[in-house]
Design a protein around this motif. Structure first.
Motif, short mmCIF file in Angstrom:
data_model
loop_
_atom_site.label_atom_id
_atom_site.label_comp_id
_atom_site.label_asym_id
_atom_site.label_seq_id
_atom_site.Cartn_x
_atom_site.Cartn_y
_atom_site.Cartn_z
N TYR A 1 20.49 -14.67 -13.61
CA TYR A 1 19.53 -16.02 -13.66
C TYR A 1 20.06 -17.16 -14.10
CZ TYR A 1 16.37 -13.11 -11.20
OH TYR A 1 15.90 -12.06 -10.24
N LEU B 1 3.80 -12.13 -14.93
CA LEU B 1 4.44 -13.30 -14.35
C LEU B 1 3.50 -13.59 -13.12
CD1 LEU B 1 8.21 -13.05 -14.82
CD2 LEU B 1 6.65 -14.25 -16.26
N MET C 1 12.43 -7.94 -3.05
CA MET C 1 11.66 -8.59 -4.06
C MET C 1 11.31 -10.14 -3.70
SD MET C 1 10.56 -7.45 -7.02
CE MET C 1 11.60 -5.94 -6.67
N SER C 2 10.10 -10.67 -4.00
CA SER C 2 9.71 -11.73 -3.54
C SER C 2 10.57 -12.85 -4.23
CB SER C 2 8.11 -11.72 -3.87
OG SER C 2 8.08 -12.18 -5.29
N THR D 1 9.18 -15.36 -5.14
CA THR D 1 8.15 -16.23 -6.42
C THR D 1 8.62 -15.46 -7.40
OG1 THR D 1 6.48 -16.06 -4.69
CG2 THR D 1 6.00 -16.63 -6.98
N MET D 2 8.74 -14.16 -7.58
CA MET D 2 9.25 -13.18 -8.77
C MET D 2 10.43 -13.84 -9.17
SD MET D 2 7.84 -10.97 -10.62
CE MET D 2 8.53 -10.53 -12.12
N ASP D 3 11.54 -14.03 -8.32
CA ASP D 3 12.78 -14.45 -8.67
C ASP D 3 12.61 -15.84 -9.41
OD1 ASP D 3 14.54 -12.54 -8.13
OD2 ASP D 3 15.12 -13.31 -6.04
N LYS E 1 10.15 -16.90 -10.99
CA LYS E 1 9.61 -16.85 -12.34
C LYS E 1 10.63 -16.67 -13.26
CE LYS E 1 5.04 -17.07 -11.02
NZ LYS E 1 3.58 -16.71 -10.71
N LEU E 2 11.42 -15.39 -12.90
CA LEU E 2 12.38 -14.64 -13.62
C LEU E 2 13.46 -15.84 -14.38
CD1 LEU E 2 13.07 -11.01 -12.57
CD2 LEU E 2 12.55 -11.92 -15.00
N ARG E 3 13.64 -16.62 -12.95
CA ARG E 3 14.63 -17.77 -13.40
C ARG E 3 14.00 -18.52 -14.37
NH1 ARG E 3 19.44 -19.04 -10.92
NH2 ARG E 3 18.54 -17.87 -9.41
N LEU F 1 11.68 -18.21 -16.54
CA LEU F 1 11.70 -17.42 -18.16
C LEU F 1 13.07 -17.21 -18.62
CD1 LEU F 1 9.89 -15.43 -19.58
CD2 LEU F 1 11.48 -13.57 -18.68
N THR F 2 14.01 -16.98 -17.73
CA THR F 2 15.55 -17.14 -18.29
C THR F 2 15.63 -18.49 -19.06
OG1 THR F 2 16.20 -15.47 -16.68
CG2 THR F 2 17.68 -16.53 -18.14
#
Lengths: 149, 683
Positions: free
Chosen positions: A113, A148, B1-2, B4-6, B8-10, B12-13
């Motif tokens: 990411y 999340l 994988m949704s 949205t989840m991606d 959000k992970l981005r 977060l990162t």
């Protein structure tokens, strides 16, 4: 390239990678230790892909990194660096979320990411299989799902 | 994988990356700071070709030195007699020594003794020497001990040393005299000041200059004071020798690690007689902290072999203690071998071979029936006075549960963070009420001996995370961690009865240990630096001046013993005796292979105080927990053990804490269900 030139080229990225693995407090130490180790390694003169080798050394260093509680970690930091201005920027929620992941999962998340690498590229960088990378990512998503969403 | 989840992970990162600290400078480790740089620092790289170059430079340095600078062990030394130690102290005691005793000390010389070393030699090599120094009031004085050991070091290697370690040499010029030893324990950082004659900086190149400082620093720091300052003919040295080595503040062992081989064994030493099972102790900096060992007989037979781990590796130095298991029928000559395997081809590298006399285990029958506590008396001295926990017969004890909570944020529950850490700490009030700092719920809760728990105060976790607590007769002192840079701690003072906040202010103290109250109603804040110091606070939680005599290495009237954790690995602890007045600190022992998860002090008479240390061999759970009672009196250190069964969950390394109050020891542990505070009676 001398070790110093190699260090200059990759150190910023390595510190960010280490931040993803162990958080901002210990990242500089992890990178310093890992680079000292890498530059001193018997195999280092023969290493073709310096970047991948350094990323793996940082990952190994992070995996052997002892967990410690807030106070002890802060104690060590302050002993090492009297000026801790960067603590003002600490985002506790993010640290708590990342703490749910294993170091391997964190490594895959950061490279995916932040560095925008494909699972195959992450695999090459970390010296693991593409399947493992996908598994780490899937588990990371599962672990963070509740937090999340 | 949704998606949205991606995303959000981005996010977060990215938030995580925003916290990335500044990149540290290129990690070029140098032994000492060089003002001028007459010779290149040895490169870190272990390329064999580079090494040849370094070795050649080192060899040139050695050959180029006048012979008098290198007293080799094969040459008989002019004299091995140690001058009377009292001549070496800066201020010789006017009290006539009661007696003189001989002690084993370790001297550090130089030798190329590591086979297939991955770092260029010569390296520091420890050798055992027996020296004599006077006892004052039955105790050795640190300055006398230091003086005697350093005079032996200045005398140089003996023929015996040369027999055990071929090519052993010293970088200290012949004729160097020790003019004075001053032990300074007044400041926050205890140190010794060593005054040498100016011959000490004569002759030799960069390597020789660094090496002679290293020899002195390693020899001088074995008595518990970690820092050394150098003086020549009475003048403090800031720049050493014509090589321009800048001595930037007091020197410690860490400044000279470049002179160690990758595996540095400090016990056993060459020529030692070791009784099975041998305990191998040292420091190492090997790949992923891995080590291999072998006990070899003189005829080449291998008695035991295996692998072990140092507490740190892959670029950092870690301690190791190895206790190989073997049986031996009769005494014989042999070797203790510690080495590493090459990551490239598996061949043996960094091989340290220590010639020793091996002796079978002593088969003494236990004379004490099980369940009886044996209080052994340990003498002051060197590291080998380690407290052998396994030799203590622990008395099984059952405690009384005084606090038992669930996890959560409701009434009577305790909070935990995502990592599993529970409340930081607690203290016990005069009526037996346990006052818990419920860290992650941001509140202070009292648990009276009878009756319901009561919430005394709450804090906003965004600017005050309770991280330390002490209770006196009327007040509760709480340390709060804030995210504020520079001075991250606040101290809040609450009324014990009403919970009303009486005072709250940021503190200049870096209170990284805890708060403690004493029987005299004083409250002290512990700051862990080179050693643990306690700063007295006013009733409003304001520390008295850091230079006042209220800043102490011990708590008055409560204890003369301090325990320091082995930082980093969190395994082991040093027991340091800090007597009142100007008497020297004595490091009594190192608890090795034990996870120390708490300690508390026990008040006693002025000359007999103690600490209780809670230890367990493994944080993995299932292992017994031992409460170790360590007392100090004129006869030395006494130890008693109480074996207790604690309900505990160590999955994530839950922090635990213990306190002494009213003749008992209170231990707080985290379990799967919540926290428990259990009281154990002292034996």
């Amino acid at each position: 390239m001398t070790d110093e030139e190699i260090y200059r080229k990759y150190a910023d990225d390595l510190v960010r990678f280490a931040t993803g693995l162990v958080g901002p407090f210990d990242a500089p130490d992890i990178v310093t230790d890992a680079c000292l180790r890498a530059f001193g390694a018997v195999a280092w003169p023969d290493v073709a892909n310096h970047r991948a080798y350094l990323y793996r050394t940082v990952l190994n260093q992070a995996r052997s990194h002892h967990r410690s509680n807030l106070r002890r970690r802060l104690r060590d930091i302050r002993a090492a660096t009297p000026d801790v201005a960067f603590l003002a920027e600490v985002d506790i929620d993010v640290l708590a979320a990342v703490d749910k992941l294993s170091v391997q999962q964190r490594a895959s998340v950061v490279l995916t990411y932040w560095e925008d690498l494909t699972p195959a590229e992450v695999a090459t960088r970390l010296g693991i299989s593409e399947g493992s990378v996908k598994r780490h990512l899937a588990r990371a998503r599962t672990r963070l799902k509740e937090l999340l969403q | 994988m949704s998606e949205t989840m991606d995303s959000k992970l981005r996010e977060l990162t990215y938030r995580l990356m925003a916290m990335a600290p500044e990149t540290p400078p290129f990690p070029e480790e140098t032994m000492v700071q060089l003002k001028t740089s007459p010779a290149p620092a040895p490169p870190r790289r272990r390329n064999p070709l580079v090494w040849v170059g370094v070795t050649a430079v080192a060899a040139l340095l050695v050959i180029g030195l006048p012979l008098l600078l290198f007293n080799t062990g094969s040459d008989p030394s002019p004299s091995t007699t140690v001058p009377p130690a009292t001549q070496t102290t800066g201020s010789p005691s006017t009290t006539a020594p009661v007696s003189t005793a001989s002690f084993d000390v370790t001297l550090y010389f130089l030798a190329d003794y590591v086979e297939d070393s991955t770092t260029p030699g010569p390296h520091l090599v420890p050798v055992r020497r027996q020296v004599a120094w006077p006892l004052v009031a039955g105790q050795p004085d640190v300055a006398d001990s230091l003086g005697a050991a350093l005079n032996a070091l200045l005398t140089g290697p003996t023929a015996d040393d040369g027999r055990l370690r071929s090519g052993v040499s010293t970088a200290i010029p012949d004729g160097t005299e020790l003019l004075g030893v001053t032990v300074d324990q007044t400041g926050d950082e205890p140190r010794v000041v060593l005054d040498f004659s100016s011959t000490f900086e004569s002759g030799g190149g960069t390597f020789s200059m660094g090496a002679r400082l290293a020899q002195v620093v390693y020899t001088a720091t074995q008595f518990g004071i970690p820092s050394v300052e150098f003086a020549l003919d009475g003048e403090t040295v800031a720049v050493f020798s014509s090589e321009g080595l800048v001595l930037d503040g007091p020197q410690t062992r860490d400044n000279y690690r470049d002179l160690l081989p990758s595996i540095f064994v400090e016990q056993p030493l060459p020529g030692d007689t070791v009784v099975a099972p041998v305990e191998i102790i040292g420091v190492a900096n090997t790949f992923e902290a891995g080590l291999l060992y072998r006990i070899e007989l003189d005829n080449g037979d291998v008695l035991a072999e295996g692998n072990a781990m140092a507490s740190c590796g892959t670029g950092c130095w870690g301690d190791f203690t190895i206790t190989p298991q073997y049986t031996l029928a009769e005494a014989t000559a042999g070797y203790v071998v510690v080495y590493d395997a090459s990551a490239r081809d598996g061949s043996s590298i960094d091989v340290v071979r220590i010639p020793v006399s091996l002796e079978p285990a002593q088969t003494t029958e236990p004379t004490t029936p099980p369940g009886t506590t044996v209080p052994p008396t340990l003498s002051p001295g060197e590291r080998s006075f380690d407290i052998d926990i396994s030799a203590l017969v622990a008395t099984p004890a059952t405690g009384t549960v005084v606090v038992d909570t669930g996890w959560g944020s409701g009434d009577g529950e305790a909070g935990r963070d995502p990592k599993g850490w529970g409340p930081c700490c607690f203290d016990v009030a005069g009526d037996g009420t346990v006052v818990v700092a419920d860290t992650y719920n941001g509140r202070i809760v009292t648990y009276p001996p009878s009756g319901e728990p009561r919430m005394l105060a709450t804090f906003d976790l965004s600017d005050f995370i309770p991280d330390g607590i002490a209770v006196d007769s009327t007040r509760v002192y709480v340390i709060g961690y804030t995210n504020r840079p520079g001075r991250p701690y606040d101290i809040a003072v609450l009324d014990l009865e009403t919970g009303r906040e009486l005072a709250r202010d940021e503190t200049p103290l870096d209170i990284n240990t805890d708060l403690r109250s004493t029987d005299f109603g004083d409250v002290f804040a512990g700051v862990y630096g080179q050693r643990l110091t306690w700063h007295r606070l006013t009733a409003d939680g304001v520390p008295l001046g850091p230079d006042s005599d209220e800043t102490l290495g011990y708590l008055p009237g409560e204890t003369s013993i301090s325990v320091t954790y082995n930082a980093g690995a969190e395994i082991g602890a040093e027991i340091i005796v800090l007597p009142a007045g100007d008497s020297p600190t004595t490091t009594y022992g190192v608890l090795t292979d034990q996870f120390v998860f708490g300690f508390t002090t026990v008040p006693g008479s002025p000359d007999a105080n103690g600490v209780v240390v809670a230890v367990t061999p493994s944080i993995g759970g299932g292992e017994p927990v031992t409460l170790l009672f360590l007392g100090s009196d004129d006869g030395g250190l006494t130890a008693n053990a109480l074996s207790i069964e604690l309900p505990r969950e160590f999955e994530l390394g839950t922090f635990n804490t213990i306190r002494y109050a009213f003749g008992g020891v209170y231990v707080m542990t985290s379990t799967a269900d919540g926290i428990q505070v259990v009281r154990y009676e002292l034996p």
